[in-house]
Design a protein around this motif. Structure first.
Motif, mmCIF file in Angstrom:
data_model
loop_
_atom_site.group_PDB
_atom_site.id
_atom_site.type_symbol
_atom_site.label_atom_id
_atom_site.label_comp_id
_atom_site.label_asym_id
_atom_site.label_seq_id
_atom_site.Cartn_x
_atom_site.Cartn_y
_atom_site.Cartn_z
ATOM 1 N N UNK A 38 0.877 -1.079 -0.179
ATOM 2 C CA UNK A 38 -0.238 0.141 0.152
ATOM 3 C C UNK A 38 1.379 1.588 -0.140
ATOM 4 N N UNK A 39 2.333 0.851 0.189
ATOM 5 C CA UNK A 39 2.930 2.197 0.302
ATOM 6 C C UNK A 39 3.912 2.888 -1.441
ATOM 7 N N UNK A 40 3.319 2.175 -2.129
ATOM 8 C CA UNK A 40 4.267 1.764 -3.655
ATOM 9 C C UNK A 40 2.258 3.018 -4.721
ATOM 10 N N UNK A 41 3.363 4.270 -4.609
ATOM 11 C CA UNK A 41 2.263 4.762 -5.637
ATOM 12 C C UNK A 41 1.637 4.183 -6.619
ATOM 13 N N UNK A 42 0.706 4.464 -7.792
ATOM 14 C CA UNK A 42 -0.021 4.303 -8.649
ATOM 15 C C UNK A 42 1.307 4.414 -9.842
#
Length: 140
Positions: A38-42
């Motif tokens: 969840x801490x990896x951006x799009x």
């Protein structure tokens, strides 16, 4: 836990060759990405319309210590008061293995006291991470 309450730092043995430091941080970073997707951006688009993969949305400072510092820090992390922290460690046994199976088998034979840490990554509540690493300088 919100992004402002969460902190991630890496602590590496500054006396290691740059290639070992780079490899250690890459391995630990990949593991953090797996544990906290969840801490990896799009993905993002540049002005030209080319796609670039998402990167981590929080900073990860890389701090320096030496082998004794890493060993002491790792021992603190076994204390139940720091159980909220996720710890990713990288060390000599892992670095020396050619396959994951070899790593698993070697680890079964090595007591923790004999592990030579190259780096540690701590992820969790900011106050706890700061308590353990706040006095360590940045690797430059």
């Amino acid at each position: 836990m919100t992004g402002t309450d969460l902190k991630c730092v890496m602590v590496v043995d500054e006396t290691l060759p740059m290639g070992i430091i780079a490899n250690s941080t890459a391995v630990m970073g990949a593991t953090i990405g797996k544990l906290y997707p969840e801490i990896i951006g799009e993905r993002v688009l540049d002005q030209t319309g080319h796609t670039h993969q998402g990167i981590i949305e929080i900073p990860i400072p890389i701090l320096k210590g030496d082998r004794a510092c890493l060993k002491e820090l790792r021992s603190f992390l076994y204390d139940p008061q720091f159980s909220a922290l996720t710890v990713v460690d990288f060390f000599d046994v892992a670095q020396g293995c050619k396959t994951y199976e070899e790593y698993v088998e070697k680890m079964k034979q090595i007591p923790e006291a004999d592990i030579d840490y190259f780096g540690l990554t701590l992820m969790g509540p900011k106050k706890q991470v700061n308590k353990l690493t706040g006095s360590l300088p940045l690797l430059r």
